[in-house]
Every structure is written in structure tokens, then in C-alpha cells.
Design a protein around this motif. Structure first.
Motif, PDB file in Angstrom:
ATOM      1  N   GLY A   1       0.835  -1.195   0.000  1.00 13.72           N
ATOM      2  CA  GLY A   1       0.000   0.000   0.000  1.00 13.72           C
ATOM      3  C   GLY A   1       0.869   1.243   0.000  1.00 13.72           C
ATOM      4  N   PHE A   2       0.226   2.396   0.120  1.00 10.90           N
ATOM      5  CA  PHE A   2       0.953   3.667   0.095  1.00 10.90           C
ATOM      6  C   PHE A   2       0.680   4.406   1.399  1.00 10.90           C
ATOM      7  N   LEU A   3       1.549   4.162   2.363  1.00  7.37           N
ATOM      8  CA  LEU A   3       1.411   4.731   3.701  1.00  7.37           C
ATOM      9  C   LEU A   3       2.260   5.971   3.906  1.00  7.37           C
ATOM     10  N   THR A   4       3.380   6.086   3.198  1.00 10.00           N
ATOM     11  CA  THR A   4       4.363   7.125   3.503  1.00 10.00           C
ATOM     12  C   THR A   4       4.481   8.192   2.422  1.00 10.00           C
TER      13      THR A   4
ATOM     14  N   ALA B   1      -1.018  -6.016  12.104  1.00  7.89           N
ATOM     15  CA  ALA B   1      -1.283  -4.692  11.531  1.00  7.89           C
ATOM     16  C   ALA B   1      -1.925  -4.834  10.171  1.00  7.89           C
ATOM     17  N   GLU B   2      -2.587  -3.762   9.733  1.00  3.38           N
ATOM     18  CA  GLU B   2      -3.190  -3.726   8.409  1.00  3.38           C
ATOM     19  C   GLU B   2      -3.124  -2.310   7.865  1.00  3.38           C
ATOM     20  N   ILE B   3      -3.278  -2.212   6.552  1.00  2.10           N
ATOM     21  CA  ILE B   3      -3.305  -0.923   5.877  1.00  2.10           C
ATOM     22  C   ILE B   3      -4.758  -0.529   5.664  1.00  2.10           C
ATOM     23  N   ASP B   4      -5.119   0.647   6.162  1.00  8.38           N
ATOM     24  CA  ASP B   4      -6.469   1.174   6.005  1.00  8.38           C
ATOM     25  C   ASP B   4      -6.360   2.502   5.274  1.00  8.38           C
ATOM     26  N   GLY B   5      -6.464   2.456   3.960  1.00 13.86           N
ATOM     27  CA  GLY B   5      -6.243   3.661   3.166  1.00 13.86           C
ATOM     28  C   GLY B   5      -4.771   4.056   3.245  1.00 13.86           C
ATOM     29  N   THR B   6      -4.487   5.211   3.852  1.00 13.19           N
ATOM     30  CA  THR B   6      -3.108   5.624   4.096  1.00 13.19           C
ATOM     31  C   THR B   6      -2.767   5.545   5.586  1.00 13.19           C
ATOM     32  N   ASP B   7      -3.641   4.903   6.358  1.00 13.80           N
ATOM     33  CA  ASP B   7      -3.395   4.723   7.798  1.00 13.80           C
ATOM     34  C   ASP B   7      -2.791   3.353   8.061  1.00 13.80           C
ATOM     35  N   LEU B   8      -1.929   3.295   9.062  1.00  7.65           N
ATOM     36  CA  LEU B   8      -1.414   2.028   9.557  1.00  7.65           C
ATOM     37  C   LEU B   8      -2.153   1.713  10.850  1.00  7.65           C
ATOM     38  N   THR B   9      -2.863   0.594  10.888  1.00  9.98           N
ATOM     39  CA  THR B   9      -3.652   0.214  12.057  1.00  9.98           C
ATOM     40  C   THR B   9      -3.038  -1.017  12.703  1.00  9.98           C
TER      41      THR B   9
END
Length: 217
Positions: free
Chosen positions: A109-112, A157-165
Motif C-alpha cells: 500500500g501507500f502509507l508514507t 497490523a493492516e493498511i487502512d487507506g493511508t493509515d497504519l492500524t
């Protein structure tokens, strides 16, 4: 079947073929959407990881890069083994649980905010499949660098849009493995070159039945 009574062999056969064709078309569309979607939870590569998948073999279902972002798969097991930030305890689990299936799950994903996808890796224990470590790698000049880790098991952990949960099970003294005291869910945002906690939510498990939730911070 109601609506087909008295249709006759040829008509019934034609109707069946039409239904089969329509079903196949719908299935193909569903598989395409599932493979190419890059929605709110990122693009999952494999989990638990198969040796050939971890080695970076690109399958036909791999998502295509968008015009402004690049998609790149990684050798997740090799990346973890070479990373000095990964604990020896976790590295000892980086072996096939059965056959050539590793206890590793990879999500892209794209988190950063980079131009190439970030890599989220969850590692589990082969025995009870509890999460023992979670890591985020960011592509910096063609090299993936560790920008987040959590090894306080159980954790996932999981990727939620651009959030790291990140979700953690918390145990107090005398808690059994199947009966933690609470669950903590923490959401991180990428700011000023690092992940910063944005908010957290705690759910307390009652020992007498019924759960209670603490307000978000």
C-alpha cells in the motif's frame, strides 16, 4: 424449476448454457476486481507466504501500477532475515511451517507518500498462529528501509487507506492465552518522516461477561 416447466430439451439446454456463461463472466469480473483493487486495506500478496511467492515471482493477478505510483513486490522472508532491527526471536520463526509455506503475510500500500508502494509484513508463530511481529518497509532510492516495527506479541497490523492500524492483545498477570484483559487498536499516520500515533481505542474484556470500550484518545 419454476419458469422452465415445459421448456423442452433444446430450450432447457440453451438456458443452462446461458446461465453458465453468465456465471463464468461474473466470476471472471469478480476475480479481476479482487486482484487489481487497491482499496482501503491495501493489496495483499500472500499469507501465509508460499516460498515461490516470497521469492518475488509475479503472478498474472498482480496489480498494475497507476500512472503516478509504482508497484513492486519483495522477497519478504529475505528482507526480514537481513534486517538487524528484526529480533532473533522472530527470525527463528522464519522457516516453513509445512511444506514451503512461511508464517508471513505481506500487504502492499501507500502509507508514507512515496512513489513506490510500502510493504507491510506480519509474522506469525507456526504453533498457535499468533502475530509475533509486524513491520513496515519504505522504498528509499531503490532500497527498502524499516520504518516501523512492533514485536510485542500478540500483534497484527493492516493498511487502512493511508493509515497504519495496529491491533494488540494485552494480558495482565494470570490471564490465559485465550482470555486477554483488553484489545488495543492504534492508528498511525506518517508525519515528518516517521509514523506518529494518531489515536487509540481500548476494548476491555470483562471476566464476568460483557465487554466495555474506553473512549478514543
Amino acid at each position: 424449476m419454476r419458469g422452465l416447466t415445459g421448456a423442452g430439451p433444446d430450450r432447457a439446454r440453451g438456458s443452462s448454457q446461458a446461465v453458465i456463461a453468465a456465471g463464468a463472466a461474473l466470476a471472471a469480473i469478480a476475480l479481476f476486481v479482487a486482484a487489481c483493487g487497491t482499496g482501503g486495506t491495501g493489496t495483499r500478496d500472500e499469507g501465509p507466504a508460499h516460498a515461490s511467492a516470497v521469492a518475488g515471482a509475479v503472478a498474472s493477478a498482480s496489480p498494475s501500477p497507476s500512472p503516478t505510483t509504482g508497484y513492486r513486490r519483495v522477497d519478504a522472508v529475505s528482507l526480514l532475515k537481513k534486517d538487524p532491527a528484526v529480533s532473533a526471536t522472530v527470525k527463528r520463526q522464519l522457516k516453513p511451517c509445512s511444506g514451503d509455506n512461511y508464517p508471513v503475510e505481506v500487504t502492499y500500500g501507500f502509507l508514507t507518500g512515496g512513489s513506490v508502494n510500502d510493504v507491510l509484513i506480519n509474522v506469525s508463530d507456526c504453533g498457535d498462529w499468533l502475530g509475533i511481529g509486524t513491520y513496515v518497509y519504505r522504498n528509499v532510492g531503490g532500497t527498502y528501509e524499516n520504518v516501523f516495527k512492533a514485536e510485542d506479541s500478540p500483534v497484527v497490523a493492516e493498511i487502512d487507506g493511508t493509515d497504519l492500524t495496529v491491533t494488540k492483545q494485552v494480558y495482565d498477570t494470570n490471564d490465559t492465552l485465550s482470555n486477554p484483559s483488553r484489545e488495543t487498536v492504534i492508528t498511525y499516520w506518517w508525519k515528518a518522516g516517521r509514523f506518529t500515533e494518531h489515536y487509540r481505542h481500548d476494548t476491555y474484556y470483562s471476566k464476568t461477561g460483557g465487554d466495555t470500550s474506553a473512549p478514543d484518545n
